[in-house]
Design an enzyme around this catalytic site. Structure first.
Site, PDB file in Angstrom:
ATOM      1  CE  LYS A 185       3.775  22.028  -7.379  1.00  9.97           C
ATOM      2  NZ  LYS A 185       2.387  21.902  -7.796  1.00  9.97           N
ATOM      3  NE  ARG A 235       2.762  25.433 -11.680  1.00  7.17           N
ATOM      4  CZ  ARG A 235       2.851  24.594 -12.701  1.00  7.17           C
ATOM      5  NH1 ARG A 235       2.443  23.355 -12.582  1.00  7.17           N
ATOM      6  NH2 ARG A 235       3.369  24.995 -13.833  1.00  7.17           N
ATOM      7  N   GLY A 272      -1.651  15.489  -9.224  1.00  5.23           N
ATOM      8  CA  GLY A 272      -2.807  15.539 -10.109  1.00  5.23           C
ATOM      9  C   GLY A 272      -4.153  15.566  -9.400  1.00  5.23           C
ATOM     10  CG  MET A 291      -5.938  19.233  -4.633  1.00  3.99           C
ATOM     11  SD  MET A 291      -5.359  20.001  -3.148  1.00  3.99           S
ATOM     12  CE  MET A 291      -3.619  19.705  -3.215  1.00  3.99           C
ATOM     13  NE  ARG A 299       8.067  15.384  -9.005  1.00  2.00           N
ATOM     14  CZ  ARG A 299       6.914  15.415  -9.629  1.00  2.00           C
ATOM     15  NH1 ARG A 299       5.832  15.768  -8.992  1.00  2.00           N
ATOM     16  NH2 ARG A 299       6.829  15.093 -10.905  1.00  2.00           N
ATOM     17  CG  HIS A 325       0.834 -27.027  -0.190  1.00  2.00           C
ATOM     18  ND1 HIS A 325       1.131 -27.319  -1.495  1.00  2.00           N
ATOM     19  CD2 HIS A 325       1.681 -27.757   0.563  1.00  2.00           C
ATOM     20  CE1 HIS A 325       2.102 -28.209  -1.525  1.00  2.00           C
ATOM     21  NE2 HIS A 325       2.461 -28.490  -0.286  1.00  2.00           N
ATOM     22  CB  SER A 337      11.583 -21.989  17.250  1.00  2.00           C
ATOM     23  OG  SER A 337      11.314 -21.477  15.971  1.00  2.00           O
ATOM     24  CB  CYS A 365      10.782 -20.884  12.412  1.00  2.00           C
ATOM     25  SG  CYS A 365       9.605 -21.928  13.281  1.00  2.00           S
ATOM     26  CE1 TYR A 418      15.467 -18.680  14.758  1.00  2.00           C
ATOM     27  CE2 TYR A 418      16.634 -18.706  16.873  1.00  2.00           C
ATOM     28  CZ  TYR A 418      15.728 -19.281  15.982  1.00  2.00           C
ATOM     29  OH  TYR A 418      15.089 -20.442  16.299  1.00  2.00           O
TER      30      TYR A 418
HETATM   31  C1  PEP Z   1       4.441 -22.412  12.168  1.00  2.00           C
HETATM   32  O1  PEP Z   1       3.409 -22.919  12.593  1.00  2.00           O
HETATM   33  O2  PEP Z   1       4.676 -21.192  12.226  1.00  2.00           O
HETATM   34  C2  PEP Z   1       5.451 -23.249  11.524  1.00  2.00           C
HETATM   35  C3  PEP Z   1       6.638 -22.752  11.174  1.00  2.00           C
HETATM   36  O3  PEP Z   1       5.102 -24.531  11.269  1.00  2.00           O
HETATM   37  P1  PEP Z   1       4.297 -24.960   9.956  1.00  2.00           P
HETATM   38  O4  PEP Z   1       4.156 -23.771   9.084  1.00  2.00           O
HETATM   39  O5  PEP Z   1       5.111 -26.034   9.334  1.00  2.00           O
HETATM   40  O6  PEP Z   1       3.021 -25.425  10.547  1.00  2.00           O
END
Ligand code: PEP
Ligand code: MG
Length: 907
Positions: free
Chosen positions: A33, A103, A112, A114, A347, A466, A793, A861, A881
């Site tokens: 401030k 202040r 708020g 202090m 601010r 799930h 992957s 993935c 990726y």
């Molecule tokens: C994983 O295990 O990261 C994966 C992509 O496979 P799943 O989630 O289907 O087990």
């Protein structure tokens, strides 16, 4: 040389010089401030004169056990004299009084947390003098009673209640609702009562000496640095405890000195839409707190244009200047005292996701920031707001939150409660009702109900349960693990404390916050086709190195993913295709038969379905790679549950003994033997630890017909779409490899099939074989694995599970929450990649694999592929990726760009 503890607002240059011009250290020395006030003053913005006592002074005072450091008070008094010269007023002089505020202000804003004392300098005589000067008795006594109340509570530690009680009884006597409607006389007698309260509760006289008031207020602000509120806030916000607070002593200005005075707050741009237009609220003849307290109806800032035209024009100019200077949208407080404008604070303004995007893009267009900065200005998670409906703020305010769970899949959903997936589907499809599927937890054969529902609510399960995975995959809002919910599937009833919700009643869930509401809330759908978002994402794509693919199991998802900018499919989980109602019986036949010919027949029956699935994916992703994972889960997942069958059997046994007719006996007996047969098969496949049992590549080795069929379907589909002019780029992924020999064996069998199909069709398709890295052993031996894998992957869900030896489903609904609460783990490793452990395995795997195959393609993935912090780790690991659910693709694109920019800046 004595230390300089005090800087007037005119001495910002000196403060800067003392820390070698480092602005971060200036903020550290003067507090945010104080530094901002100094800077506004330097810019020529009208800021009331004042000074800042440094954070170093605070630290010296606290270290010295409550003694002011040598020279501090003398310096403060000298700065006060400078203020007197500037304002032409005198501190404590009844004929022309200077009043000040005191202040707190730390390096990082702690709103708020202090203390603040306003109107310092008033006593009986000065108040009379003020009344004479202003001709306004109400104003004089109101300011005085505010000082005594604030001083009493903040400096002397008196509770607020006795003060508030006095105010309440005066309001009642006068028959008014607001203190503003009390008369000067009322306030005069309130001042007397307040002084009594101080005398009784603090056992001292309210100090009438202005300098003594200021000294005591300064010490109180210093002390408030170590107050419980402030300490707790710093713990939560990870602000160090040794920074100390600055103290800002600033000339009071008043917006309540008649109709020529006003006070207000304003944003330099619209904080909701981001539109480049000043917006705000103000009140004439009012104090700042009247505007924020909402006790009086405020006026829109635009009205100031007609009410005080000159002031509006001046304010507009200042807002622009501050925005240009700070290069961001500003949130400002202002006061007009008898026709003179003062800026009390500026601010960075808080804003909605839509506004954040538009403001970043327009600031770049205006040349105030670079495109790179614009990309860094928007939080990746904010992008979610463009993809999912949200509850309107008004609607949320009008409904009660009955429970909270994990906010696993964002967006707002409202519907009638259905406790089973069949009913959810029936209600949604046949009765066209909006339904929320509510279950203790979900499993794969609930998917039809989940798809039909607007959203999903479970009482157990974690972030990678799930329900959470499927919800995110399909962009369904979901709240899981709302453990306060007691779901009785038999009574068709959900209870939370004393509230009962029956099947068919309306509830609403907010997957962005994890809240559960009773009733039907209104939603608003943000627009993903936002021109500013499109431009920002375009810039992000220019800056990122990391590719972004999507986890998609069907053409509709693939198309959506492509629309959101996915550059291919990083994971198609083929098992999801097997759950379709018309296929499941065939899948079950294939699994349960011992007769090879029967199995072949079932596999052949599945082939056309699979071919169509894959052809759809290739068409949607024309020209882009599509990674198809061969069947992965343990086979029992496709069969009815063991416990369920046992229950059914007992039930049938009871029914057969009670049967009345021969037909009935016959019918039940047939059912009994069928159920018994299924139970035997399920029992034969039963494993004590299925996640470590017959799954992944092991399935393909034991039942080669199955994976061979999948590969045939992939290549038949690829050849078919090639003929249509589509470019199919299949990548066949073998799951759960732990030893190179598994991969070698499977690949040999499968590649033969692939070549066979291409030879039959006379079409060559560009393809790759590769594997998931989900088992630590695969990561450790990636050099060997790479001999037979053209791509790797990382399945970071399983890799995390196996590295920590933690079942993700059990951990997240159990001990893991305790681990996080106790700080044993810094973050949920199933949500954010564990860099030190799992990340180390990944790094090793990448470097080992590249020794064998330098151009090996690498990606991730698991769920982490859509998490900004994990994406930054993947970028640093130099993966090619990340792959995530279609709805997270834009978030991943932005995160990847931010990671690249931060890495290039070395931050
Ligand atoms: C994983 O295990 O990261 C994966 C992509 O496979 P799943 O989630 O289907 O087990
Ligand atoms: Mg896995």
């Amino acid at each position: 040389m004595t230390t300089k503890w005090v800087y007037t607002l005119d001495e910002l240059d000196e403060a800067e010089a003392s820390v070698d011009g480092d602005w971060d250290r200036v903020r550290g020395l003067l507090g945010g401030k104080g530094a901002n006030l100094g800077e506004m003053n330097r810019l020529g913005v009208p800021v009331p004169p004042g000074f800042t006592i440094t954070t170093e002074a605070c630290n010296a005072y606290l270290a010295g056990g409550g003694e002011l450091p040598t020279g501090l008070w003398e310096q403060a008094l000298a700065a006060l004299r400078t203020m007197e010269e500037k304002t032409g007023k005198r501190f404590g002089d009844p004929t022309n009084p200077l009043l000040v505020s005191c202040r707190s202000g730390a390096k990082f804003s702690m709103p708020g947390m202090m203390d603040t004392v306003l109107d310092i300098g008033l006593n009986d005589e000065v108040t009379e003098g003020m009344i004479k000067l202003t001709g306004n008795e109400h104003f004089g006594f109101d300011s005085y009673r505010r000082l005594i109340q604030m001083f009493g509570t903040v400096v002397l530690g008196v509770r607020d209640e006795p003060f508030e009680d006095v105010l309440a009884s005066h309001r009642e006597r006068r028959g008014v609702r607001s203190d503003a409607d009390l008369t000067g006389d009322d306030l005069r007698s309130i001042v007397g009562a307040f002084k009594d309260i101080v005398r009784r509760h603090a056992r001292i006289e309210f100090p009438s000496d202005a300098e003594e008031q200021l000294r005591m207020a300064t010490l109180a602000v210093f002390d408030s640095w170590n107050g419980k509120r402030a300490r707790d806030y710093r713990d939560a916000a990870h602000i160090p405890h040794d920074l100390g607070t600055g103290v800002n002593v600033i000339t009071m200005v008043y917006g309540n000195l008649g109709e020529g005075s006003a006070t207000g707050v304003a944003m330099s741009r619209n904080a909701t839409t981001g539109e480049n237009a000043l917006e705000g609220d103000y009140l004439t003849n009012a104090q700042g707190e009247d505007v924020v307290a909402g006790t009086r109806a405020t006026k829109p800032l635009q009205q100031l244009k007609t009410e005080m035209r000159e002031i509006y024009i001046q304010f507009e100019g200042i807002a622009r200047r501050l925005e240009r200077h700070y290069r961001d949208m500003q949130d400002m407080e202002f006061t007009v005292e008898r026709g003179k404008l003062w800026i009390l604070q500026t601010r960075t303004g808080k804003r909605t996701a839509q506004a954040a995007v538009r403001i970043a893009v327009e600031l770049a267009d205006e040349g105030l920031i670079s495109r790179k900065e614009a990309v860094l200005r928007v939080e990746p998670e904010q992008i979610e707001f463009f993809l999912h409906p949200q509850f309107s703020t008004e609607s949320k305010a009008g409904h009660t939150v009955i429970a909270r769970g994990l906010n696993v899949s964002p967006g707002a959903a409202t519907g009638v409660v259905a406790f089973d997936p069949d009913l959810a589907e029936r209600w949604a499809k046949e009765s066209k009702r909006e339904v929320l599927l509510v279950r203790p937890e979900t499993k794969p054969d609930d998917v039809h109900g989940m798809l039909a529902a607007e959203g999903i609510l479970t009482s157990s399960g974690g972030r990678t349960s799930h329900a959470a995975l499927v919800a995110r995959q399909f962009g369904k809002p979901a709240v899981v693990g709302a453990s306060a919910l007691c779901i009785d599937l038999v009574a068709r009833l959900m209870t939370v404390n004393d509230t009962e919700v029956h099947e068919g009643e309306w509830i609403s869930i907010d997957g962005t916050t994890g809240e559960v509401f009773i009733g039907k809330l209104d939603t608003v759908v943000p627009d993903m086709d936002d021109e500013w978002l499109e431009r920002l994402m375009g810039w992000a794509d220019e800056f990122r190195r990391l590719g972004v693919r999507a986890n998609a199991d069907n053409p509709a998802d693939a198309e959506l993913a492509r629309k959101y900018g996915a550059e291919g499919i990083g994971l198609c989980r083929t098992e999801h295709m097997f759950f379709e109602p018309e296929r499941l019986p065939t899948v079950q036949r294939m699994i349960t038969t011992q007769v090879l010919a029967e199995r072949r027949e079932a596999v052949d029956a599945l082939l056309p379905f699979q071919r169509e699935d894959f052809a759809g994916l290739f068409r949607a992703m024309d020209g882009l790679p599509v990674i198809i994972r061969l069947l992965d889960p343990p086979l029992h997942e496709f069969l009815p549950g063991f416990e369920e069958l046992t229950r059914e059997l007992t039930d049938l046994q009871i029914r057969v003994t009670n049967a009345r007719t021969l037909e009935e006996v016959e019918e039940i007996t047939t059912k009994l033997s069928e159920t018994q047969a299924m139970l035997d098969k399920v029992a034969a496949l039963r494993e004590s630890n299925p996640m470590l049992g017959l799954r992944g590549v092991r399935l393909g080795i034991l039942i080669p017909e199955l994976t061979r069929m999948q590969v045939r379907a992939i290549f038949e589909a690829a050849c078919e779409v090639t003929r249509e002019g589509v470019t199919a780029v299949p990548e066949i992924m073998i799951p759960l490899t732990s030893h190179v020999n598994e991969l070698r064996r499977q690949r040999e069998v499968l590649e033969v099939e692939a070549r066979k199909v291409m030879a039959e069709r006379g079409i060559e398709v560009k393809y790759q074989f590769g594997t998931m890295v989900e088992v630590p052993r695969a990561a450790l031996t990636a050099d060997q694995i790479a001999e037979y894998a053209e791509f790797l992957s990382f399945g970071t869900n399983d890799l995390t599970q196996m590295t920590f030896a933690m079942s993700r489903d059990d951990a997240e609904s159990g001990f893991l929450m305790r681990y996080l609460a106790d700080g044993i783990l810094p973050a949920n490793p199933f949500a954010t990649l564990d860099e030190d452990g799992v990340g180390k395995l990944m790094r090793l795997a990448v470097s080992e694999a590249r020794k064998t195959r330098p151009d090996i393609e690498t990606g991730v993935c698991g769920e982490h592929g859509g998490d900004p912090a994990s994406i930054a780790i993947c970028d640093a690991l130099d993966l090619d990726y990340v792959s995530c659910s279609p709805y997270r693709v834009p978030i991943a694109r932005l995160s990847a760009a931010q990671s690249a920019l931060r890495r290039s800046q070395g931050t």
